[in-house]
Design a protein around this motif. Structure first.
Motif, PDB file in Angstrom:
ATOM      1  N   PRO A 194      28.215  30.197 -43.642  1.00 16.70           N
ATOM      2  CA  PRO A 194      27.154  30.463 -42.651  1.00 16.70           C
ATOM      3  C   PRO A 194      27.670  30.593 -41.217  1.00 16.70           C
ATOM      4  N   LEU A 195      28.546  29.704 -40.772  1.00 18.67           N
ATOM      5  CA  LEU A 195      29.065  29.796 -39.406  1.00 18.67           C
ATOM      6  C   LEU A 195      29.955  31.021 -39.244  1.00 18.67           C
ATOM      7  N   GLN A 196      30.738  31.327 -40.279  1.00 18.86           N
ATOM      8  CA  GLN A 196      31.600  32.517 -40.222  1.00 18.86           C
ATOM      9  C   GLN A 196      30.756  33.770 -40.019  1.00 18.86           C
ATOM     10  N   ASP A 197      29.673  33.894 -40.767  1.00 14.63           N
ATOM     11  CA  ASP A 197      28.796  35.060 -40.634  1.00 14.63           C
ATOM     12  C   ASP A 197      28.146  35.107 -39.254  1.00 14.63           C
ATOM     13  N   ALA A 198      27.756  33.931 -38.741  1.00 13.45           N
ATOM     14  CA  ALA A 198      27.120  33.883 -37.420  1.00 13.45           C
ATOM     15  C   ALA A 198      28.088  34.332 -36.332  1.00 13.45           C
ATOM     16  N   PHE A 199      29.323  33.840 -36.392  1.00  9.85           N
ATOM     17  CA  PHE A 199      30.312  34.230 -35.383  1.00  9.85           C
ATOM     18  C   PHE A 199      30.648  35.720 -35.480  1.00  9.85           C
ATOM     19  N   MET A 200      30.641  36.257 -36.714  1.00  7.22           N
ATOM     20  CA  MET A 200      30.883  37.686 -36.886  1.00  7.22           C
ATOM     21  C   MET A 200      29.800  38.500 -36.178  1.00  7.22           C
ATOM     22  N   LEU A 201      28.549  38.121 -36.366  1.00  8.66           N
ATOM     23  CA  LEU A 201      27.444  38.851 -35.747  1.00  8.66           C
ATOM     24  C   LEU A 201      27.492  38.742 -34.223  1.00  8.66           C
ATOM     25  N   ILE A 202      27.865  37.567 -33.713  1.00  8.84           N
ATOM     26  CA  ILE A 202      27.967  37.393 -32.263  1.00  8.84           C
ATOM     27  C   ILE A 202      29.070  38.290 -31.703  1.00  8.84           C
ATOM     28  N   PHE A 203      30.198  38.383 -32.411  1.00  3.47           N
ATOM     29  CA  PHE A 203      31.294  39.239 -31.942  1.00  3.47           C
ATOM     30  C   PHE A 203      30.868  40.693 -31.858  1.00  3.47           C
ATOM     31  N   PHE A 204      30.248  41.207 -32.918  1.00  4.86           N
ATOM     32  CA  PHE A 204      29.851  42.616 -32.904  1.00  4.86           C
ATOM     33  C   PHE A 204      28.736  42.864 -31.891  1.00  4.86           C
ATOM     34  N   THR A 205      27.876  41.864 -31.685  1.00  4.47           N
ATOM     35  CA  THR A 205      26.870  41.989 -30.626  1.00  4.47           C
ATOM     36  C   THR A 205      27.534  42.107 -29.267  1.00  4.47           C
ATOM     37  N   SER A 206      28.612  41.340 -29.059  1.00  4.26           N
ATOM     38  CA  SER A 206      29.314  41.395 -27.764  1.00  4.26           C
ATOM     39  C   SER A 206      29.905  42.780 -27.509  1.00  4.26           C
ATOM     40  N   ILE A 207      30.360  43.457 -28.558  1.00  4.58           N
ATOM     41  CA  ILE A 207      30.868  44.822 -28.400  1.00  4.58           C
ATOM     42  C   ILE A 207      29.737  45.741 -27.941  1.00  4.58           C
ATOM     43  N   GLY A 208      28.584  45.606 -28.593  1.00  2.00           N
ATOM     44  CA  GLY A 208      27.442  46.428 -28.207  1.00  2.00           C
ATOM     45  C   GLY A 208      26.995  46.157 -26.786  1.00  2.00           C
ATOM     46  N   LEU A 209      26.930  44.879 -26.405  1.00  2.00           N
ATOM     47  CA  LEU A 209      26.496  44.513 -25.057  1.00  2.00           C
ATOM     48  C   LEU A 209      27.501  44.931 -23.985  1.00  2.00           C
ATOM     49  N   SER A 210      28.730  45.261 -24.397  1.00  2.00           N
ATOM     50  CA  SER A 210      29.760  45.698 -23.444  1.00  2.00           C
ATOM     51  C   SER A 210      29.850  47.211 -23.327  1.00  2.00           C
ATOM     52  N   ALA A 211      29.131  47.936 -24.174  1.00  5.61           N
ATOM     53  CA  ALA A 211      29.228  49.399 -24.209  1.00  5.61           C
ATOM     54  C   ALA A 211      28.294  50.020 -23.181  1.00  5.61           C
ATOM     55  N   ASP A 212      28.779  50.157 -21.971  1.00  2.70           N
ATOM     56  CA  ASP A 212      27.987  50.714 -20.872  1.00  2.70           C
ATOM     57  C   ASP A 212      28.213  52.226 -20.812  1.00  2.70           C
ATOM     58  N   PHE A 213      27.187  52.998 -21.168  1.00  5.51           N
ATOM     59  CA  PHE A 213      27.348  54.449 -21.215  1.00  5.51           C
ATOM     60  C   PHE A 213      27.523  55.067 -19.829  1.00  5.51           C
ATOM     61  N   SER A 214      27.183  54.335 -18.766  1.00  5.72           N
ATOM     62  CA  SER A 214      27.386  54.880 -17.423  1.00  5.72           C
ATOM     63  C   SER A 214      28.871  55.045 -17.107  1.00  5.72           C
ATOM     64  N   ARG A 215      29.720  54.316 -17.841  1.00  5.80           N
ATOM     65  CA  ARG A 215      31.163  54.440 -17.598  1.00  5.80           C
ATOM     66  C   ARG A 215      31.709  55.782 -18.071  1.00  5.80           C
ATOM     67  N   LEU A 216      30.934  56.470 -18.902  1.00  7.97           N
ATOM     68  CA  LEU A 216      31.362  57.803 -19.337  1.00  7.97           C
ATOM     69  C   LEU A 216      31.590  58.728 -18.145  1.00  7.97           C
ATOM     70  N   LYS A 217      30.808  58.556 -17.073  1.00  7.83           N
ATOM     71  CA  LYS A 217      30.949  59.417 -15.904  1.00  7.83           C
ATOM     72  C   LYS A 217      32.323  59.273 -15.271  1.00  7.83           C
ATOM     73  N   ALA A 218      32.848  58.035 -15.261  1.00  6.26           N
ATOM     74  CA  ALA A 218      34.159  57.806 -14.639  1.00  6.26           C
ATOM     75  C   ALA A 218      35.270  58.505 -15.419  1.00  6.26           C
ATOM     76  N   GLY A 219      35.135  58.545 -16.752  1.00  6.89           N
ATOM     77  CA  GLY A 219      36.183  59.178 -17.556  1.00  6.89           C
ATOM     78  C   GLY A 219      36.074  60.687 -17.589  1.00  6.89           C
ATOM     79  N   GLY A 220      34.861  61.220 -17.411  1.00  4.06           N
ATOM     80  CA  GLY A 220      34.663  62.664 -17.378  1.00  4.06           C
ATOM     81  C   GLY A 220      34.965  63.335 -18.706  1.00  4.06           C
ATOM     82  N   ILE A 221      35.296  64.627 -18.628  1.00  8.17           N
ATOM     83  CA  ILE A 221      35.564  65.438 -19.817  1.00  8.17           C
ATOM     84  C   ILE A 221      36.726  64.889 -20.648  1.00  8.17           C
TER      85      ILE A 221
END
Length: 404
Positions: free
Chosen positions: A65-92
């Motif tokens: 149970p704890l292993q599964d919970a920590f897995m979900l928290i990790f993948f949530t952190s990836i999603g919460l870090s994915a700021d699409f506004s940063r795409l502008k800085a990288g450009g084409i």
């Protein structure tokens, strides 16, 4: 088989992490190839448990149970870090590199599934020796394991950890030589003095997951706000998992946690101008990943891998050769055939087989000798740490639904 409850599983996981930290600090090889502390300590623990089982027949089953919970928290952190506004800085170039990486994920899985079928293995074994472990790493390997076991690959967890570790080492070995060969063809000479590559990387991007050891200051308020966002995403994942299993595609729950994080972050930032506390997200994500991996490795049953070892090794070696060719003739060519493209090719080798820290280490080994590449240090961390996980999850979901 002795069952270990969640409380003692957590204690064992922290001991594994402390052991891994000691090993990485003391053993140069582990530092050079960026082997994560939970992987180093966890593999030692898994080998000890394997030896105990071989000698006495005694095995341990650590509650999940704890292993599964920590897995979900990790993948949530990836999603919460994915700021699409940063795409502008990288450009084409960022868009082009993301497309190149997405195409390679598809190639990786075609090769893995094809070779697994040729060797008489379950086709989904090819996904484990494809982008699940090589592009995805240990976290994605452990995340997909329960579903792959359900679909007929009983040693999915063990095979995933072994393949991901192979990829980390291979990605660190090939990146530098691939880039140096391209640089030699360009005739570029080493510089007498260069700006520290670590400074470039720090100045060019937020480096959320690339600098896991960096000190970050977090207040109680920011921690509570961040935990509230995690709770919202995990609740969303729980609800969508039930709907998905009954009416949709039966995706792993972590895909919904990641997707929920992406949506929540970008809605809060774009619509409500919310100031996201990335440092807290980073700390919770990295801590959860470490504990999750330690627990996953404690549950490895290495004796299940004996019959697969030779065939799997051949597939992984072929995947390494394909990565070298792809980085040389696709990544380098389509990114412009210049010095920045060379550094990007080295980075792609790093996270195409291993992980984003391996990619950054590959790039640093080049830029320390041949000069800075601000474009590469902007693009690779953004794609390798954030966007590649989203693309990989979508492509893998398609492959799994096709093969099951």
């Amino acid at each position: 088989m002795i069952e270990v409850n969640s409380y003692y599983t957590l204690i064992a996981a922290t001991i594994v992490l402390l052991l891994g930290k000691l090993m990485v600090n003391k053993i140069k090889f582990l530092r050079d190839f960026n082997i994560p502390e939970p992987v180093a300590g966890g593999l030692v623990a898994a080998i000890c448990l394997f030896s105990l089982h071989a000698a006495t027949g005694i095995g341990f089953q650590f509650q999940k149970p704890l292993q599964d919970a920590f897995m979900l928290i990790f993948f949530t952190s990836i999603g919460l870090s994915a700021d699409f506004s940063r795409l502008k800085a990288g450009g084409i170039p960022l868009v082009v590199f993301t497309a190149i990486v997405g195409a390679f994920i598809f190639v990786q899985n075609i090769i893995g599934v094809g070779l697994a079928s040729v060797f008489g293995l379950h086709p989904m074994t090819g996904l484990i020796t494809g982008s699940i472990t090589l592009t995805g790493g240990h976290g994605t390997a452990a995340g997909w394991a329960p579903d792959l076991i359900k679909y007929g690959v009983p040693a999915a967890a063990e095979l995933g950890m072994a393949s991901a570790t192979f990829g980390l080492v291979a990605g660190g070995i090939i990146g530098g030589p691939v880039a140096r060969r391209l640089i030699n063809k360009m005739g570029r000479k080493p510089l007498d003095s260069t700006v520290s590559a670590d400074d470039q990387a720090h100045d060019s991007t937020d480096n959320m997951f690339e600098r896991a050891e960096q000190t970050r200051l977090i207040t109680a308020t920011s921690a509570i706000e961040t935990l509230a966002m995690f709770a919202a995403c995990l609740s969303f994942a729980e609800v969508m998992d039930g709907i998905d299993k009954q009416y949709l595609f039966d995706l792993p729950k972590f895909v919904w946690a990641l997707f929920g994080g992406v949506v929540l972050r970008n809605v809060l930032v774009s619509a409500f101008k919310f100031n996201m506390f990335d440092r807290a997200i980073d700390v919770f994500g990295n801590a959860s990943l470490s504990l999750f991996l330690a627990m996953a490795l404690l549950n490895l049953q290495l004796w299940q891998l004996t019959d697969l070892a030779g065939k799997v090794t051949i597939i992984l070696l072929i995947q390494t050769v394909v990565m070298i060719l792809y980085a040389t003739y696709v990544t380098y060519v389509f990114m412009g055939r210049d010095y920045d493209a060379t550094v990007l090719a080295a980075g792609h080798c790093g996270f195409g087989l291993g992980a984003t820290p391996t990619a950054v280490a590959n790039m640093q080994s080049i830029t320390e000798r041949f000069g800075s590449s601000h474009k590469a240090f902007l693009i690779v961390p953004l794609v390798g740490a954030f966007f590649v996980d989203i693309i990989n999850a979508l492509i893998l979901a398609g492959f799994v639904n096709f093969l099951k």
